[in-house]
Design a protein around this motif. Structure first.
Motif, mmCIF file in Angstrom:
data_model
loop_
_atom_site.group_PDB
_atom_site.id
_atom_site.type_symbol
_atom_site.label_atom_id
_atom_site.label_comp_id
_atom_site.label_asym_id
_atom_site.label_seq_id
_atom_site.Cartn_x
_atom_site.Cartn_y
_atom_site.Cartn_z
ATOM 1 N N VAL A 138 0.838 -1.204 0.000
ATOM 2 C CA VAL A 138 0.000 0.000 0.000
ATOM 3 C C VAL A 138 0.868 1.248 0.000
ATOM 4 C CG1 VAL A 138 -1.587 1.367 1.416
ATOM 5 C CG2 VAL A 138 -2.047 -1.059 0.998
ATOM 6 N N TYR A 139 1.940 1.230 0.755
ATOM 7 C CA TYR A 139 2.851 2.385 0.735
ATOM 8 C C TYR A 139 3.498 2.549 -0.642
ATOM 9 C CZ TYR A 139 2.579 3.330 5.750
ATOM 10 O OH TYR A 139 2.152 3.688 7.003
ATOM 11 N N ASP A 140 3.732 1.439 -1.335
ATOM 12 C CA ASP A 140 4.262 1.534 -2.690
ATOM 13 C C ASP A 140 3.228 2.126 -3.643
ATOM 14 O OD1 ASP A 140 6.706 0.487 -1.966
ATOM 15 O OD2 ASP A 140 6.191 -1.569 -2.550
ATOM 16 N N LEU A 141 1.961 1.746 -3.448
ATOM 17 C CA LEU A 141 0.890 2.272 -4.290
ATOM 18 C C LEU A 141 0.649 3.752 -4.051
ATOM 19 C CD1 LEU A 141 -1.804 -0.566 -4.039
ATOM 20 C CD2 LEU A 141 -0.505 0.064 -6.075
ATOM 21 N N PHE A 142 0.809 4.182 -2.796
ATOM 22 C CA PHE A 142 0.522 5.570 -2.403
ATOM 23 C C PHE A 142 1.758 6.174 -1.740
ATOM 24 C CE2 PHE A 142 -3.631 3.360 -2.010
ATOM 25 C CZ PHE A 142 -4.341 4.061 -2.980
ATOM 26 N N GLY A 158 -7.787 16.159 1.613
ATOM 27 C CA GLY A 158 -8.886 15.307 1.191
ATOM 28 C C GLY A 158 -8.415 14.157 0.316
ATOM 29 N N GLY A 159 -7.494 14.442 -0.588
ATOM 30 C CA GLY A 159 -6.967 13.392 -1.452
ATOM 31 C C GLY A 159 -6.202 12.341 -0.675
ATOM 32 N N GLU A 160 -5.432 12.777 0.303
ATOM 33 C CA GLU A 160 -4.671 11.826 1.125
ATOM 34 C C GLU A 160 -5.599 10.967 1.973
ATOM 35 O OE1 GLU A 160 -0.573 14.471 1.647
ATOM 36 O OE2 GLU A 160 -2.255 14.722 3.044
ATOM 37 N N ARG A 161 -6.694 11.556 2.452
ATOM 38 C CA ARG A 161 -7.654 10.759 3.233
ATOM 39 C C ARG A 161 -8.322 9.701 2.359
ATOM 40 N NH1 ARG A 161 -10.820 14.500 7.689
ATOM 41 N NH2 ARG A 161 -9.032 15.756 8.343
ATOM 42 N N GLN A 162 -8.621 10.069 1.114
ATOM 43 C CA GLN A 162 -9.219 9.077 0.226
ATOM 44 C C GLN A 162 -8.234 7.946 -0.064
ATOM 45 O OE1 GLN A 162 -12.642 8.943 -1.329
ATOM 46 N NE2 GLN A 162 -11.652 6.960 -1.075
ATOM 47 N N MET A 163 -6.976 8.293 -0.289
ATOM 48 C CA MET A 163 -5.946 7.265 -0.490
ATOM 49 C C MET A 163 -5.831 6.378 0.747
ATOM 50 S SD MET A 163 -2.922 9.521 -2.238
ATOM 51 C CE MET A 163 -3.247 10.560 -3.671
ATOM 52 N N ARG A 189 -7.054 15.973 -10.831
ATOM 53 C CA ARG A 189 -5.810 15.205 -10.955
ATOM 54 C C ARG A 189 -5.789 14.039 -9.973
ATOM 55 N NH1 ARG A 189 -1.150 15.277 -8.119
ATOM 56 N NH2 ARG A 189 -1.857 17.086 -6.921
ATOM 57 N N ILE A 190 -6.222 14.269 -8.732
ATOM 58 C CA ILE A 190 -6.241 13.204 -7.729
ATOM 59 C C ILE A 190 -7.287 12.157 -8.096
ATOM 60 C CG2 ILE A 190 -6.571 12.667 -5.299
ATOM 61 C CD1 ILE A 190 -4.067 14.265 -5.880
ATOM 62 N N THR A 191 -8.434 12.623 -8.579
ATOM 63 C CA THR A 191 -9.465 11.693 -9.024
ATOM 64 C C THR A 191 -8.939 10.771 -10.113
ATOM 65 O OG1 THR A 191 -11.260 13.217 -8.469
ATOM 66 C CG2 THR A 191 -11.748 11.509 -10.095
ATOM 67 N N ALA A 192 -8.248 11.351 -11.099
ATOM 68 C CA ALA A 192 -7.696 10.552 -12.199
ATOM 69 C C ALA A 192 -6.701 9.525 -11.685
ATOM 70 C CB ALA A 192 -7.031 11.475 -13.221
ATOM 71 N N GLN A 193 -5.897 9.888 -10.694
ATOM 72 C CA GLN A 193 -4.916 8.962 -10.136
ATOM 73 C C GLN A 193 -5.607 7.785 -9.452
ATOM 74 O OE1 GLN A 193 -2.527 11.371 -7.550
ATOM 75 N NE2 GLN A 193 -1.211 12.099 -9.188
ATOM 76 N N ILE A 194 -6.640 8.070 -8.669
ATOM 77 C CA ILE A 194 -7.324 7.013 -7.931
ATOM 78 C C ILE A 194 -8.051 6.069 -8.883
ATOM 79 C CG2 ILE A 194 -9.244 6.574 -6.341
ATOM 80 C CD1 ILE A 194 -8.306 9.056 -4.780
ATOM 81 N N LEU A 195 -8.720 6.615 -9.890
ATOM 82 C CA LEU A 195 -9.442 5.774 -10.831
ATOM 83 C C LEU A 195 -8.478 4.950 -11.690
ATOM 84 C CD1 LEU A 195 -12.378 8.102 -11.911
ATOM 85 C CD2 LEU A 195 -12.353 6.313 -10.168
ATOM 86 N N ALA A 196 -7.342 5.546 -12.047
ATOM 87 C CA ALA A 196 -6.335 4.788 -12.798
ATOM 88 C C ALA A 196 -5.790 3.644 -11.951
ATOM 89 C CB ALA A 196 -5.202 5.717 -13.230
ATOM 90 N N LEU A 197 -5.665 3.866 -10.654
ATOM 91 C CA LEU A 197 -5.197 2.809 -9.763
ATOM 92 C C LEU A 197 -6.191 1.648 -9.731
ATOM 93 C CD1 LEU A 197 -3.307 1.686 -7.571
ATOM 94 C CD2 LEU A 197 -4.634 2.989 -5.896
#
Length: 256
Positions: A138-142, A158-163, A189-197
């Motif tokens: 998980v640390y590697d992913l985020f 907010g983005g870090e809390r979602q991660m 940008r954060i949304t795109a990162q999470i959805l790409a993940l």
């Protein structure tokens, strides 16, 4: 991470299409007290499939996820996960079956550090060595979480809390992820990162995802299928590509 690319149901080969559904919902009715919210909802999610649940506010999307995870009692219908009747499973046992629910609002314990929040996701696991590996993954992913592992939840963006909420769910190595509004309040940008993940995890691990997402375009960009709810009923289910191409349906139910 790069922005998500268009996901099409027709990219899937025939063996994938023939896979036994991991989640099967038939005739589901549920609500709060005497007020029904969901009416005769049917859906399936197969291993490695992303299904987007779409609809206007009040359509019943969040209630659907809460019912599937046992937080709302189903009044009727069938919910089966890998053949097991979920209506007979206690809420605290869902994660042991391989189901993780990340609710709207993220659910981070703000008094605990990032590391403590993540470790909560693995407290139930008997394989401590693998739980430790999952934490490292998980640390590697985020990487942002790795840099802030000693920070308290209330100190995160907010983005870090979602991660963090998503990472905590992944610690349990779920087979099905119920994800409610991951982009709410986040920068594009954060949304795109999470959805790409999510797309990447699906491809690498076979993770199945039932995704409720207010950003319809982004959800359909990574989804294989979409289900449109209106007033608690499924009005259509189709491939993500076909939903994007159906202008009448988009204008009537999806707002674009």
């Amino acid at each position: 991470m790069s922005a998500p690319e268009t996901g099409r149901l027709d990219r899937l080969d025939e063996p994938y299409r023939k896979k036994k559904p991991l989640l099967e919902v038939e005739g589901l009715t549920a609500g709060y007290g005497a007020a029904p919210v969901l009416h005769d909802v049917c859906l399936t999610v197969r291993p490695g499939e992303i299904v987007a649940v779409l609809g206007a506010n009040g359509a019943g999307k969040t209630t659907l996820l809460r019912t599937l995870s046992g937080l709302v009692r189903a009044d009727g219908g069938r919910i089966a996960f890998d053949g097991e009747d979920l209506r007979k499973v206690r809420v605290e046992q869902m994660v042991r079956l391989g189901i993780a629910h990340v609710p709207e609002g993220r659910g981070v314990v703000t008094e605990l550090t990032v590391d403590e929040n993540l470790r909560l996701g693995g407290l139930w696991r008997r394989d401590r060595a693998d739980a430790t590996r999952a934490l490292s993954e998980v640390y590697d992913l985020f990487p942002a979480l790795a840099q802030r592992r000693a920070s308290a939840g209330h100190q995160l963006s907010g983005g870090e809390r979602q991660m963090l909420a998503l990472g905590r769910a992944l610690i349990g190595r779920p087979r099905l992820l119920l994800l409610d509004e991951p982009s709410l309040g986040l920068a594009p940008r954060i949304t795109a990162q999470i959805l790409a993940l999510l797309r990447d995890l699906r491809e690498r691990t076979g993770l199945a995802v039932l995704l409720v997402e207010q950003n319809v375009r982004s959800a359909l960009a990574i989804a294989d299928e979409g289900i449109v709810l209106s007033l608690g009923r499924v009005v259509t289910r189709n491939s993500a590509a076909d939903l994007r191409d159906d202008a009448d349906l988009r204008h009537a139910y999806l707002g674009f």
